[in-house]
Design a protein around this motif. Structure first.
Motif, PDB file in Angstrom:
ATOM      1  N   MET A 225       0.764  -1.198   0.155  1.00  0.00           N
ATOM      2  CA  MET A 225       0.052   0.039  -0.088  1.00  0.00           C
ATOM      3  C   MET A 225       0.715   1.394  -0.181  1.00  0.00           C
ATOM      4  O   MET A 225       0.720   2.301  -0.645  1.00  0.00           O
ATOM      5  CB  MET A 225      -0.838   0.013   1.098  1.00  0.00           C
ATOM      6  CG  MET A 225      -1.968   1.330   0.902  1.00  0.00           C
ATOM      7  SD  MET A 225      -3.087   1.480   2.501  1.00  0.00           S
ATOM      8  CE  MET A 225      -4.228   0.093   1.971  1.00  0.00           C
ATOM      9  N   ARG A 226       1.993   1.411   0.815  1.00  0.00           N
ATOM     10  CA  ARG A 226       2.840   2.178   0.447  1.00  0.00           C
ATOM     11  C   ARG A 226       3.402   2.650  -0.689  1.00  0.00           C
ATOM     12  O   ARG A 226       3.450   3.765  -1.137  1.00  0.00           O
ATOM     13  CB  ARG A 226       3.873   2.073   1.555  1.00  0.00           C
ATOM     14  CG  ARG A 226       3.414   2.351   3.126  1.00  0.00           C
ATOM     15  CD  ARG A 226       4.631   2.548   4.194  1.00  0.00           C
ATOM     16  NE  ARG A 226       5.463   1.362   4.429  1.00  0.00           N
ATOM     17  CZ  ARG A 226       5.384   0.688   5.277  1.00  0.00           C
ATOM     18  NH1 ARG A 226       4.333   0.594   6.254  1.00  0.00           N
ATOM     19  NH2 ARG A 226       6.411  -0.602   5.478  1.00  0.00           N
ATOM     20  N   ILE A 227       3.777   1.512  -1.347  1.00  0.00           N
ATOM     21  CA  ILE A 227       4.272   1.763  -2.677  1.00  0.00           C
ATOM     22  C   ILE A 227       3.128   2.274  -3.542  1.00  0.00           C
ATOM     23  O   ILE A 227       3.386   3.179  -4.423  1.00  0.00           O
ATOM     24  CB  ILE A 227       4.505   0.406  -3.422  1.00  0.00           C
ATOM     25  CG1 ILE A 227       5.912  -0.402  -2.715  1.00  0.00           C
ATOM     26  CG2 ILE A 227       4.969   0.342  -4.858  1.00  0.00           C
ATOM     27  CD1 ILE A 227       7.121   0.733  -2.684  1.00  0.00           C
ATOM     28  N   ARG A 228       1.800   1.808  -3.263  1.00  0.00           N
ATOM     29  CA  ARG A 228       0.605   2.443  -4.238  1.00  0.00           C
ATOM     30  C   ARG A 228       0.453   3.666  -3.963  1.00  0.00           C
ATOM     31  O   ARG A 228       0.409   4.498  -4.792  1.00  0.00           O
ATOM     32  CB  ARG A 228      -0.513   1.643  -4.009  1.00  0.00           C
ATOM     33  CG  ARG A 228      -1.568   1.925  -4.742  1.00  0.00           C
ATOM     34  CD  ARG A 228      -1.411   1.782  -6.349  1.00  0.00           C
ATOM     35  NE  ARG A 228      -2.539   1.909  -7.049  1.00  0.00           N
ATOM     36  CZ  ARG A 228      -2.449   3.067  -8.107  1.00  0.00           C
ATOM     37  NH1 ARG A 228      -1.260   3.448  -8.262  1.00  0.00           N
ATOM     38  NH2 ARG A 228      -3.405   3.326  -8.681  1.00  0.00           N
ATOM     39  N   ILE A 229       0.584   4.061  -2.764  1.00  0.00           N
ATOM     40  CA  ILE A 229       0.434   5.626  -2.255  1.00  0.00           C
ATOM     41  C   ILE A 229       1.488   6.553  -2.895  1.00  0.00           C
ATOM     42  O   ILE A 229       1.262   7.400  -3.588  1.00  0.00           O
ATOM     43  CB  ILE A 229       0.526   5.616  -0.826  1.00  0.00           C
ATOM     44  CG1 ILE A 229      -0.693   5.266  -0.091  1.00  0.00           C
ATOM     45  CG2 ILE A 229       0.917   7.238  -0.527  1.00  0.00           C
ATOM     46  CD1 ILE A 229      -0.681   4.936   1.447  1.00  0.00           C
ATOM     47  N   LEU A 230       2.822   5.885  -3.137  1.00  0.00           N
ATOM     48  CA  LEU A 230       3.827   6.828  -3.584  1.00  0.00           C
ATOM     49  C   LEU A 230       3.737   6.761  -5.066  1.00  0.00           C
ATOM     50  O   LEU A 230       3.737   7.939  -5.771  1.00  0.00           O
ATOM     51  CB  LEU A 230       5.230   5.972  -3.476  1.00  0.00           C
ATOM     52  CG  LEU A 230       5.845   6.287  -2.065  1.00  0.00           C
ATOM     53  CD1 LEU A 230       7.056   5.225  -1.824  1.00  0.00           C
ATOM     54  CD2 LEU A 230       5.784   7.669  -1.522  1.00  0.00           C
TER      55      LEU A 230
END
Length: 108
Positions: free
Chosen positions: A20-25
């Motif tokens: 999810m952090r990758i997707r947010i970025l």
């Protein structure tokens, strides 16, 4: 290599170590967003998005700027977009290698 740099790299990559952090970025690469916008784009509940944003904020990967009652999130460093692009290229290279291996096995 200097231990401080190695430690920074390790902590930086830990901050990225969640899908999810990758997707947010990836979403923030397209432009600044508030939590509601991120939640809508990601199709996830606000608490999960907020929790992951807190990790990224604490590791200085994203910035949060107050805008009235909202917080607008942005990439702290535009080079993160390049990093995600390079990561995609590495993934593609691994995929090409796996496909080549599969073709070799099928042709045997």
């Amino acid at each position: 290599m200097n231990r401080d740099i190695q430690q920074f790299k390790a902590e930086f990559f830990k901050a990225l170590a969640h899908p999810m952090r990758i997707r947010i970025l990836e979403v923030l690469c397209e432009g600044d967003k508030n939590v509601n916008e991120l939640q809508s784009i990601l199709g996830s509940e606000g608490s999960a998005v907020s929790q992951q944003l807190a990790v990224l904020r604490n590791k200085n990967v994203v910035n949060g700027t107050k805008d009235g009652t909202s917080v607008i999130y942005s990439l702290r460093d535009p080079l993160i977009k390049d990093l995600l692009g390079v990561t995609r290229q590495i993934f593609d290279n691994h995929l090409v290698d796996a496909i080549s291996l599969l073709e070799t096995i099928r042709n045997e």
